[in-house]
Design a protein around this motif. Sequence first.
Motif, PDB file in Angstrom:
ATOM      1  N   MET A 120       0.848  -1.188   0.000  1.00  0.00           N
ATOM      2  CA  MET A 120       0.000   0.000   0.000  1.00  0.00           C
ATOM      3  C   MET A 120       0.879   1.231   0.000  1.00  0.00           C
ATOM      4  SD  MET A 120      -1.208   2.713   2.040  1.00  0.00           S
ATOM      5  CE  MET A 120      -0.916   2.283   3.733  1.00  0.00           C
ATOM      6  N   ASP A 121       0.483   2.219  -0.801  1.00  0.00           N
ATOM      7  CA  ASP A 121       1.080   3.545  -0.687  1.00  0.00           C
ATOM      8  C   ASP A 121       0.015   4.582  -0.994  1.00  0.00           C
ATOM      9  OD1 ASP A 121       0.898   3.759  -3.477  1.00  0.00           O
ATOM     10  OD2 ASP A 121       3.039   3.873  -3.816  1.00  0.00           O
ATOM     11  N   LEU A 122       0.356   5.837  -0.740  1.00  0.00           N
ATOM     12  CA  LEU A 122      -0.572   6.941  -0.977  1.00  0.00           C
ATOM     13  C   LEU A 122      -0.003   7.843  -2.050  1.00  0.00           C
ATOM     14  CD1 LEU A 122      -1.483   7.830   2.717  1.00  0.00           C
ATOM     15  CD2 LEU A 122      -2.741   6.355   1.140  1.00  0.00           C
ATOM     16  N   LEU A 123      -0.867   8.357  -2.902  1.00  0.00           N
ATOM     17  CA  LEU A 123      -0.455   9.212  -4.007  1.00  0.00           C
ATOM     18  C   LEU A 123      -1.330  10.455  -4.022  1.00  0.00           C
ATOM     19  CD1 LEU A 123       1.209   9.503  -6.669  1.00  0.00           C
ATOM     20  CD2 LEU A 123      -0.644   8.292  -7.812  1.00  0.00           C
ATOM     21  N   ASP A 124      -0.701  11.618  -3.859  1.00  0.00           N
ATOM     22  CA  ASP A 124      -1.387  12.908  -3.981  1.00  0.00           C
ATOM     23  C   ASP A 124      -1.098  13.457  -5.365  1.00  0.00           C
ATOM     24  OD1 ASP A 124      -2.718  13.610  -1.555  1.00  0.00           O
ATOM     25  OD2 ASP A 124      -0.771  13.853  -0.599  1.00  0.00           O
ATOM     26  N   LEU A 125      -2.138  13.738  -6.127  1.00  0.00           N
ATOM     27  CA  LEU A 125      -1.962  14.312  -7.461  1.00  0.00           C
ATOM     28  C   LEU A 125      -2.629  15.677  -7.526  1.00  0.00           C
ATOM     29  CD1 LEU A 125      -2.775  11.270  -9.784  1.00  0.00           C
ATOM     30  CD2 LEU A 125      -0.552  12.326  -9.421  1.00  0.00           C
ATOM     31  N   PHE A 126      -1.807  16.704  -7.674  1.00  0.00           N
ATOM     32  CA  PHE A 126      -2.292  18.059  -7.923  1.00  0.00           C
ATOM     33  C   PHE A 126      -1.125  18.874  -8.446  1.00  0.00           C
ATOM     34  CE2 PHE A 126      -1.208  17.772  -3.463  1.00  0.00           C
ATOM     35  CZ  PHE A 126      -0.564  18.962  -3.140  1.00  0.00           C
ATOM     36  N   VAL A 131       3.122  17.785  -7.955  1.00  0.00           N
ATOM     37  CA  VAL A 131       3.725  16.880  -8.932  1.00  0.00           C
ATOM     38  C   VAL A 131       4.513  17.676  -9.968  1.00  0.00           C
ATOM     39  CG1 VAL A 131       3.236  15.117 -10.678  1.00  0.00           C
ATOM     40  CG2 VAL A 131       1.844  15.233  -8.599  1.00  0.00           C
ATOM     41  N   SER A 132       5.810  17.374 -10.072  1.00  0.00           N
ATOM     42  CA  SER A 132       6.590  18.025 -11.122  1.00  0.00           C
ATOM     43  C   SER A 132       6.157  17.458 -12.472  1.00  0.00           C
ATOM     44  CB  SER A 132       8.092  17.810 -10.888  1.00  0.00           C
ATOM     45  OG  SER A 132       8.392  16.440 -10.905  1.00  0.00           O
ATOM     46  N   ASN A 133       6.194  18.285 -13.493  1.00  0.00           N
ATOM     47  CA  ASN A 133       5.737  17.900 -14.837  1.00  0.00           C
ATOM     48  C   ASN A 133       4.297  17.378 -14.802  1.00  0.00           C
ATOM     49  OD1 ASN A 133       8.323  18.472 -15.913  1.00  0.00           O
ATOM     50  ND2 ASN A 133       9.014  16.431 -15.301  1.00  0.00           N
ATOM     51  N   TYR A 134       3.446  18.073 -14.048  1.00  0.00           N
ATOM     52  CA  TYR A 134       2.067  17.658 -13.818  1.00  0.00           C
ATOM     53  C   TYR A 134       1.317  17.369 -15.122  1.00  0.00           C
ATOM     54  CZ  TYR A 134      -2.868  18.089 -12.533  1.00  0.00           C
ATOM     55  OH  TYR A 134      -4.215  17.883 -12.390  1.00  0.00           O
ATOM     56  N   GLU A 135       1.318  18.316 -16.054  1.00  0.00           N
ATOM     57  CA  GLU A 135       0.563  18.133 -17.307  1.00  0.00           C
ATOM     58  C   GLU A 135       1.077  16.938 -18.095  1.00  0.00           C
ATOM     59  OE1 GLU A 135      -2.235  19.588 -18.265  1.00  0.00           O
ATOM     60  OE2 GLU A 135      -2.273  20.924 -16.526  1.00  0.00           O
TER      61      GLU A 135
END
Length: 187
Positions: free
Chosen positions: A65-71, A75-79
């Motif tokens: 299990m891990d957690l991932l925050d996406l915003f 996040v570098s290089n988001y697009e």
Amino acid sequence: MALEAWFMDDSNEDQRLPHHRNPKEFVPLDHLAELGVMYWKLNPENYENDTELQKLRENRGYNYMDLLDLFPEKVSNYEEKLKNFYTEHIHADEEIRYCLAGSGYFDVRDKDDRWIRIWIKPGDLIVLPAGIYHRFTLDTTNYVKLMRLFIGEPVWTAYNRPQEEHPARKEYKKSFTNKFGTPIETH
């Protein structure tokens, strides 16, 4: 509230928009189940001590299990990353995602190669079967916090379409032959 899913339009507008057809065509949970997509509604505010989640993990063998925050600010290089997540692909293993905060869309192909958009929100845990064509994007909120679960050591390899000869894809298509007597069509 139950999971929402619908057939997508063919528009090339921003991938983060809902992309409903006109008129809207919602997809029932039993149709997703026929595709091998599983769903649970859990309590995201108590995920660390949730006995239902612990039982699910034990029963299905999810030991990683891990957690991932996406915003965008995190996040570098988001697009670029969002574009990569949105590229149609399969995995050799199940993809298990539990939405703890925010929201986003998992798109899956049905047996007639139509896109179905699944809107995940806090408390939604979905399992996409190995070999199903899918993709992911955030919605217009541009934020999601996901728990990623996995059996054994995580392997995040995506195999971009076409992958008709991949063993996981062949096994997935075979499951339709065994269930319904005719294989799913590929385009």
